[in-house]
Design an enzyme around this catalytic site. Structure first.
Site, short mmCIF file in Angstrom:
data_model
loop_
_atom_site.label_atom_id
_atom_site.label_comp_id
_atom_site.label_asym_id
_atom_site.label_seq_id
_atom_site.Cartn_x
_atom_site.Cartn_y
_atom_site.Cartn_z
N LYS A 1 0.84 -1.21 0.00
CA LYS A 1 0.00 0.00 0.00
C LYS A 1 0.87 1.25 0.00
O LYS A 1 1.89 1.31 0.70
CB LYS A 1 -0.91 -0.01 1.23
CG LYS A 1 -1.91 1.14 1.28
CD LYS A 1 -2.82 1.01 2.49
CE LYS A 1 -3.85 2.14 2.55
NZ LYS A 1 -4.77 1.99 3.69
N SER B 1 -9.51 2.15 2.91
CA SER B 1 -8.62 2.87 2.02
C SER B 1 -7.63 1.97 1.29
O SER B 1 -6.94 2.40 0.38
CB SER B 1 -7.84 3.92 2.84
OG SER B 1 -7.03 3.28 3.83
N SER C 1 -10.08 -0.16 7.07
CA SER C 1 -9.50 0.00 5.75
C SER C 1 -8.80 -1.23 5.17
O SER C 1 -8.44 -1.25 4.00
CB SER C 1 -8.50 1.17 5.74
OG SER C 1 -9.19 2.38 5.83
#
Length: 442
Positions: A81, A151, A175
């Site tokens: 990420k 996210s 997330s």
């Protein structure tokens, strides 16, 4: 064979590579080929380092050929990420604020993955600074007209599409688990601070967690072992495991299809030997408000100087949240932290009665791109963001571990997730329960 390799699990690929049945080079080439085909539609990655991945794959191949221990994840391509530092590479955090940024050293989790032999494939998209539950850059891997969730939407979509064998995400209010549920993969939010956060861009430092998104529960166990050095003794015997079924909160304002799938999964756990225990979730009125006020205050404190200097570089939604958080006083923040302490104490008592809670991960499946609100049957209107965060936030507020596993589909063939929550450092129990359901249902 090449087109099938990206669909194998982490556990399958790692075993085949260690047995010299597959080479790291062919695995990485296959996953890169899958990414080349899927990225124009999916857009899971902000950047892919194909040359670096291939170079690392050849190095792993040479090590294995020489009989050296190349690590348990040798040759395994992983997505990272874009909040997590890789030395010499940008950490863009999905924001124009980070233009020109390059990390000075590896984050702790990247160092652990390198030590385990994993190959860093690229950076996956995140909602800007992880401050959202949609990840607007990325599309859902199951249905491209639906949101990927956030996210960590890029990480979940890449795993679901086979353009990463597994991926790292972060979780402040759901997330990891939200996009895992929406894309039909497994997401593990470990106990707070079990996985180190050094070198990870913060959203809210007392709520942030780092964890893996994988295809299977066994994969999540293997990834967690590489990140922490803790090995889970995996088995699927659920005799003696007390599964708490909430009588309140988690089944309020819920799509009936989600409710049916989750309750069917709970019944399956009982059929596998678990004991079901009806429980009341304590202090529900404080769960989301306390998590929200802490996140708002800590995020605004983190971005205070940058927001003053370059507010126009933030997206409108994130800038609004940061400005709102800046209006909170010390009293609100401290009351949020006090409520958190009381909630954690009450939840600790709950886990003297049960070993794991079983509940929905999110109350509704992936909504169409652009949808902003949900109208429930009673006429109540809830924003999509509020709906997606509502059932995940408690595990961030308490810091307790939580695992999302896919347990079915709705009438639009969109995945539904079951959330398993445990007491601190009981990841092995969550993985045991999740694995039992996974193996029993396929």
């Amino acid at each position: 064979m090449i087109m099938q390799l990206p669909d194998l699990s982490l556990t399958e690929l790692a075993a085949a590579i260690q047995a010299r049945e597959l080479s790291p080079v062919e695995v990485v080439d296959a996953v890169l080929e899958r990414a080349e085909r899927t990225e124009p539609q999916l857009n899971a990655y902000s950047a892919i380092d194909a040359d670096g991945a291939r170079e690392a794959a050849h190095a792993a191949e040479r090590a294995l050929a020489a009989g050296r221990d190349a690590g348990p994840l040798a040759g395994i391509p992983v997505g990272i990420k874009d909040l997590i530092d890789i030395e010499g590479r940008p950490t863009g955090a999905g924001s124009g604020v980070r233009d020109g940024h390059r990390a000075e050293k590896d984050s702790a989790v990247v160092s652990s993955l390198r030590d385990a032999g994993a190959i860093l494939l690229g950076k996956t998209h995140t909602h800007e600074f992880a401050y959202g539950l949609i990840t607007p850059q990325t599309r859902n891997a199951v249905n491209g007209d639906r949101v990927a969730g956030g996210s960590s939407g890029g990480s979940a979509a890449a795993v679901a599409a086979g353009s990463a064998t597994f991926a790292l995400g972060t979780d402040t209010g759901g997330s990891i688990r939200v996009p895992a549920a929406l894309n039909g993969v497994v997401g593990l939010k470990p106990t707070y601070d079990l996985v180190p956060r050094q070198g990870v861009t913060s959203l809210s430092w007392s709520l942030d967690h780092v964890g893996p998104i994988t295809r299977t529960v066994a994969d999540a166990a293997l990834a967690l072992s590489a990140l922490t050095g803790r090995r889970a003794a995996l088995h699927t015997d659920l005799r003696g495991v007390r599964v708490g079924v909430p009588r309140n909160y988690y089944f309020d304002r819920l799509d009936p299809q989600v409710e049916r799938a989750v309750l069917a999964a709970v019944d399956k756990l009982a059929a596998l030997g678990a004991t079901l225990v009806d429980v009341d979730i304590p202090m529900t009125r404080y769960l989301v408000p306390a998590q929200s006020v802490i996140m708002l205050a800590e995020a605004s404190a983190y971005h205070e100087h940058t927001l003053r200097a370059a507010a126009d570089l933030y997206g409108e939604d994130v800038r609004g949240l940061l400005e709102a958080g800046g209006l909170l006083g010390a009293g609100e923040y401290l009351r949020g932290q006090r409520a958190r302490t009381l909630v954690r104490e009450a939840w600790s008592g709950l886990f003297t009665e049960v070993d794991v809670l079983a509940a929905p991960t999110v109350p509704i499946t992936a909504v169409p791109i652009g949808q902003e609100s949900i109208v429930w049957p009673n006429g109540e209107v809830e924003s999509v963001t509020d709906a997606y965060v509502r059932l995940c936030a408690p595990a961030n507020l308490t810091g307790f571990p939580a695992l999302s596993v896919p347990v079915g589909f709705d009438e639009d063939a969109l995945p539904i997730g079951l959330q398993l929550i445990g007491a601190p450092f009981t990841e092995d129990v969550l993985l045991r329960v999740g694995l039992a359901h996974e193996e029993a249902t396929g």
